[in-house]
Design a protein around this motif. Structure first.
Motif, PDB file in Angstrom:
ATOM      1  N   ARG A 176       0.822  -1.217   0.000  1.00 44.84           N
ATOM      2  CA  ARG A 176       0.000   0.000   0.000  1.00 44.84           C
ATOM      3  C   ARG A 176       0.856   1.268   0.000  1.00 44.84           C
ATOM      4  NH1 ARG A 176      -2.208  -3.996   2.726  1.00 44.84           N
ATOM      5  NH2 ARG A 176      -1.354  -3.451   4.749  1.00 44.84           N
ATOM      6  N   ASN A 177       1.698   1.355  -1.029  1.00 46.33           N
ATOM      7  CA  ASN A 177       2.527   2.544  -1.290  1.00 46.33           C
ATOM      8  C   ASN A 177       3.689   2.760  -0.326  1.00 46.33           C
ATOM      9  OD1 ASN A 177       1.057   3.337  -3.585  1.00 46.33           O
ATOM     10  ND2 ASN A 177      -0.511   4.227  -2.240  1.00 46.33           N
ATOM     11  N   HIS A 178       3.917   1.797   0.580  1.00 47.11           N
ATOM     12  CA  HIS A 178       5.073   1.928   1.463  1.00 47.11           C
ATOM     13  C   HIS A 178       6.040   0.781   1.199  1.00 47.11           C
ATOM     14  CE1 HIS A 178       3.543   5.209   3.895  1.00 47.11           C
ATOM     15  NE2 HIS A 178       2.365   4.620   3.854  1.00 47.11           N
ATOM     16  N   LYS A 179       7.326   1.095   1.203  1.00 46.81           N
ATOM     17  CA  LYS A 179       8.331   0.054   1.005  1.00 46.81           C
ATOM     18  C   LYS A 179       8.612  -0.661   2.326  1.00 46.81           C
ATOM     19  CE  LYS A 179      11.651   2.501  -0.557  1.00 46.81           C
ATOM     20  NZ  LYS A 179      13.001   2.863  -1.022  1.00 46.81           N
ATOM     21  N   HIS A 180       8.645  -1.989   2.274  1.00 45.67           N
ATOM     22  CA  HIS A 180       8.977  -2.794   3.450  1.00 45.67           C
ATOM     23  C   HIS A 180      10.141  -3.710   3.103  1.00 45.67           C
ATOM     24  CE1 HIS A 180       5.304  -1.964   5.949  1.00 45.67           C
ATOM     25  NE2 HIS A 180       4.903  -1.512   4.760  1.00 45.67           N
ATOM     26  N   PRO A 181      11.183  -3.768   3.957  1.00 47.95           N
ATOM     27  CA  PRO A 181      12.355  -4.574   3.632  1.00 47.95           C
ATOM     28  C   PRO A 181      12.058  -6.075   3.697  1.00 47.95           C
ATOM     29  CG  PRO A 181      12.536  -3.681   5.851  1.00 47.95           C
ATOM     30  CD  PRO A 181      11.305  -3.061   5.241  1.00 47.95           C
ATOM     31  N   ALA A 182      12.663  -6.802   2.754  1.00 48.95           N
ATOM     32  CA  ALA A 182      12.473  -8.249   2.688  1.00 48.95           C
ATOM     33  C   ALA A 182      13.736  -8.878   2.115  1.00 48.95           C
ATOM     34  CB  ALA A 182      11.274  -8.587   1.814  1.00 48.95           C
ATOM     35  N   GLN A 183      13.792 -10.194   2.222  1.00 51.51           N
ATOM     36  CA  GLN A 183      14.951 -10.902   1.725  1.00 51.51           C
ATOM     37  C   GLN A 183      14.502 -12.088   0.862  1.00 51.51           C
ATOM     38  OE1 GLN A 183      18.784 -13.147   3.627  1.00 51.51           O
ATOM     39  NE2 GLN A 183      17.855 -11.589   4.894  1.00 51.51           N
ATOM     40  N   ILE A 184      15.243 -12.334  -0.220  1.00 51.16           N
ATOM     41  CA  ILE A 184      15.009 -13.535  -1.031  1.00 51.16           C
ATOM     42  C   ILE A 184      15.570 -14.718  -0.237  1.00 51.16           C
ATOM     43  CG2 ILE A 184      15.487 -14.693  -3.227  1.00 51.16           C
ATOM     44  CD1 ILE A 184      13.989 -12.070  -3.663  1.00 51.16           C
ATOM     45  N   MET A 185      14.771 -15.785  -0.131  1.00 47.91           N
ATOM     46  CA  MET A 185      15.157 -16.930   0.697  1.00 47.91           C
ATOM     47  C   MET A 185      15.325 -18.187  -0.154  1.00 47.91           C
ATOM     48  SD  MET A 185      15.073 -15.556   3.698  1.00 47.91           S
ATOM     49  CE  MET A 185      15.153 -16.949   4.827  1.00 47.91           C
ATOM     50  N   ARG A 186      16.105 -19.106   0.392  1.00 48.17           N
ATOM     51  CA  ARG A 186      16.187 -20.421  -0.235  1.00 48.17           C
ATOM     52  C   ARG A 186      14.831 -21.114  -0.056  1.00 48.17           C
ATOM     53  NH1 ARG A 186      20.509 -22.444  -2.077  1.00 48.17           N
ATOM     54  NH2 ARG A 186      21.869 -21.011  -0.964  1.00 48.17           N
ATOM     55  N   LYS A 187      14.374 -21.779  -1.104  1.00 51.09           N
ATOM     56  CA  LYS A 187      13.074 -22.432  -1.098  1.00 51.09           C
ATOM     57  C   LYS A 187      13.280 -23.944  -0.914  1.00 51.09           C
ATOM     58  CE  LYS A 187      10.656 -21.752  -4.977  1.00 51.09           C
ATOM     59  NZ  LYS A 187      10.196 -22.961  -5.622  1.00 51.09           N
ATOM     60  N   PRO A 188      12.531 -24.643  -0.080  1.00 43.64           N
ATOM     61  CA  PRO A 188      11.472 -24.126   0.783  1.00 43.64           C
ATOM     62  C   PRO A 188      12.027 -23.507   2.061  1.00 43.64           C
ATOM     63  CG  PRO A 188      11.696 -26.486   1.121  1.00 43.64           C
ATOM     64  CD  PRO A 188      12.683 -26.106   0.058  1.00 43.64           C
ATOM     65  N   MET A 189      11.299 -22.552   2.600  1.00 47.53           N
ATOM     66  CA  MET A 189      11.734 -21.933   3.853  1.00 47.53           C
ATOM     67  C   MET A 189      11.566 -22.906   5.006  1.00 47.53           C
ATOM     68  SD  MET A 189      10.489 -18.010   3.604  1.00 47.53           S
ATOM     69  CE  MET A 189       9.156 -18.189   2.457  1.00 47.53           C
ATOM     70  N   TYR A 190      10.504 -23.720   4.933  1.00 50.83           N
ATOM     71  CA  TYR A 190      10.277 -24.687   6.008  1.00 50.83           C
ATOM     72  C   TYR A 190      10.637 -26.089   5.535  1.00 50.83           C
ATOM     73  CZ  TYR A 190       8.140 -27.798   9.359  1.00 50.83           C
ATOM     74  OH  TYR A 190       7.945 -28.799  10.279  1.00 50.83           O
ATOM     75  N   LYS A 191      11.459 -26.761   6.291  1.00 48.73           N
ATOM     76  CA  LYS A 191      11.798 -28.155   6.017  1.00 48.73           C
ATOM     77  C   LYS A 191      11.708 -28.910   7.329  1.00 48.73           C
ATOM     78  CE  LYS A 191      14.516 -30.296   2.582  1.00 48.73           C
ATOM     79  NZ  LYS A 191      15.438 -30.276   1.557  1.00 48.73           N
ATOM     80  N   ARG A 192      10.891 -29.979   7.343  1.00 45.16           N
ATOM     81  CA  ARG A 192      10.724 -30.697   8.610  1.00 45.16           C
ATOM     82  C   ARG A 192      12.025 -31.399   8.977  1.00 45.16           C
ATOM     83  NH1 ARG A 192       8.199 -34.005   4.826  1.00 45.16           N
ATOM     84  NH2 ARG A 192       8.959 -36.151   4.747  1.00 45.16           N
ATOM     85  N   GLU A 193      12.184 -31.687  10.270  1.00 41.60           N
ATOM     86  CA  GLU A 193      13.382 -32.381  10.737  1.00 41.60           C
ATOM     87  C   GLU A 193      13.457 -33.756  10.099  1.00 41.60           C
ATOM     88  OE1 GLU A 193      13.928 -32.467  15.045  1.00 41.60           O
ATOM     89  OE2 GLU A 193      13.046 -30.455  15.035  1.00 41.60           O
ATOM     90  N   GLY A 194      14.659 -34.096   9.644  1.00 44.13           N
ATOM     91  CA  GLY A 194      14.872 -35.421   9.079  1.00 44.13           C
ATOM     92  C   GLY A 194      14.464 -35.543   7.621  1.00 44.13           C
ATOM     93  N   ALA A 195      13.886 -34.480   7.061  1.00 42.81           N
ATOM     94  CA  ALA A 195      13.449 -34.558   5.659  1.00 42.81           C
ATOM     95  C   ALA A 195      14.603 -34.213   4.725  1.00 42.81           C
ATOM     96  CB  ALA A 195      12.303 -33.609   5.405  1.00 42.81           C
TER      97      ALA A 195
END
Lengths: 362, 130
Positions: free
Chosen positions: A343-362
């Motif tokens: 909504r017209n305001h800049k918000h800082p973000a980062q490009i992440m490795r995909k997937p961000m969530y990985k279950r334990e042991g997967a």
């Protein structure tokens, strides 16, 4: 008028909030998206996915005919195994993303609810006379149980040895008193199973599993949490993240495109795109402030428009806004700092490795 | 929770509530609205010291699913906002009329409150939207 799934009464009885989705009245939430999301990550959840489409394909040459329609390999798929694949137009855009189950005497395709008619027509128009496709969506109920406790719990409800069912494998067997197809698949980033059942058996299985699983933390999960779960796991949603204007290579689905010997529809365009390199790429995005990205929000780098969100939400696991976006390949590297325009305001973000969530042991 | 509309409050058709206390009013969003939104995860609160007109957008409320505007229920100057919501936005869901309050307004025209809905009328209004 929306269709009701065979579990409609169960949803009403559990006070779910029902919304129209892909022509069905579906539960968006039961108790709250965050609580349901955490139940799946910490224990397990049960989902009604009966809106999904199922096609049964039989006849001589069925495997070769479907292999030609999807970018992934079906010829090499052994009975009892499952493959995820995009299905493309000749121009490389995506008709749908789907699952192909191979059984001894037939194939089953599982497609997005919003695409059932389109997919059926497309597939049927490309089959030789010897191959028959039947839309069995209305004769198929689908219940998923997902989460770290899913196998342990479901094992107590079936004679099938679930430890022998590998990831993306399926068996025919009985679960909670009803027979059907049991597959180790899902859309949450957790281990879990999907149960394809006769519609008349669905409510019995649902009630039995919920009744016996509640003390182990089993909760019914609506489409709201399904969306936050799949986004954390970097899984695409057709219509948001992929559609007829995007190719599997742009979407980061290159691993599902098998150029080998397979002469699938769309191959020419995709081969050229692979050789030339894609200009835009799907990435995961994580906000660095309290902003929450939503579909179509702009991504900027160095004050210049460089991409657009296709999905975005609040992540209950990371407790911040996350999303999927197409960005110029030049800024697609994980760790790149960008701005999301909210909504017209800049918000800082980062490009992440995909997937961000990985279950334990997967 | 839906249908939980205290009688001592007034309501807007855009789902804010106000409790008038002399020349000031405390406001928040109704139990109906907070239930419709689902889990609230972020609020952009009104600016303290700024004057807003009635029905003017004075903030935003973001749930997991979607973002909605917050409308100023009565004209006046915002003299306080609930800073507790920064750390615990879920208070809007848990206690919409208590610890989930949003803003305190110094009213320009206290009589304006008479035009807002009473609990019964607001309850009827939400029923029609179900």
């Amino acid at each position: 008028m929306e269709q009701k799934t065979p579990l409609y009464e169960e949803h009403v009885n559990s006070h779910a909030r029902l919304v129209p989705f892909a022509g069905f009245l579906m539960p968006i939430q039961y108790t709250g998206i965050i609580e349901e999301h955490r139940a799946v990550r910490d224990a397990m959840g049960i989902f009604d996915l009966s809106h999904m489409g199922e096609f049964r394909i039989t006849g001589s040459g069925a495997v070769a005919a479907i292999d030609r329609l999807v970018t992934n390999d079906v010829v090499g798929l052994q009975p009892g195994k499952i493959r995820y694949s995009p299905m493309c137009y000749p121009e490389g855009g995506i008709v749908d993303d789907l699952l192909v189950y191979r059984f001894h005497d037939h194939l089953m395709m599982v497609v997005n609810a919003s695409n059932i008619d389109k997919d059926f027509d497309w597939i049927q128009s490309h089959l030789p006379d010897s191959v028959r496709i039947v839309n069995v969506s209305d004769d198929t109920a689908l219940i998923a149980v997902q989460g770290p406790r899913a196998q342990m719990f479901l094992q107590s409800q079936t004679d099938v040895d679930l430890s022998s069912v590998g990831y993306y494998e399926a068996v025919v067997g009985s679960m909670a008193g009803a027979s059907g197809v049991i597959s180790r698949t899902g859309y949450t980033g957790e281990d879990g199973f999907e149960l394809y059942l006769r519609p008349e058996d669905a409510s019995g299985v649902w009630e039995t599993l919920l009744g016996r699983g509640t003390s182990l933390g089993l909760k019914p999960i609506g489409l709201g949490a399904r969306d936050t779960l799949r986004l954390e796991a970097g899984l695409m949603l057709y219509g948001n993240d992929i559609d007829e204007t995007t190719t599997p290579l742009e979407a980061g689905l290159g691993w599902t495109v098998k150029f080998g010997t397979d002469n699938f529809i769309g191959r020419g365009v995709l081969e050229r795109q692979k050789a030339e390199g894609v200009r835009r790429r799907m990435v995961a995005v994580r906000m660095e402030d309290r902003g929450i990205p939503r579909p179509h929000f702009e991504i900027r780098a160095d004050e210049t428009r460089r991409g657009e969100l296709t999905s975005g939400t609040y992540s209950p696991t990371f407790e911040c806004g996350i999303g999927l976006a197409y960005v110029d390949t030049a800024i697609a590297k994980p760790g790149t700092r960008v701005d999301v325009v909210i909504r017209n305001h800049k918000h800082p973000a980062q490009i992440m490795r995909k997937p961000m969530y990985k279950r334990e042991g997967a | 929770m839906a249908g939980d509309f205290p009688d001592d409050l007034r309501y807007t058709e855009s789902d804010e509530w106000v409790r008038v206390e002399g020349g000031e009013a405390v406001s928040g969003i109704s139990a109906f609205a907070s239930e419709q939104l689902g889990d609230v995860v972020y609020l952009q609160l009104p600016e303290v010291g700024k004057r807003y007109g009635r029905t003017e957008v004075f903030g935003e409320i973001e749930s997991v699913k979607a973002v909605s505007d917050l409308f100023c229920p009565l004209s006046g100057e915002v003299i306080a906002v609930n800073e507790e919501l920064d750390a615990t936005p879920g208070l809007v869901n848990e206690e919409p009329y208590g610890r989930g309050w949003i803003a305190r307004i110094r009213l320009e025209n206290p009589a304006e409150a008479e035009s807002l809905l009473e609990a019964a009328a607001y309850a009827q209004n939400t029923t029609e939207r179900h």
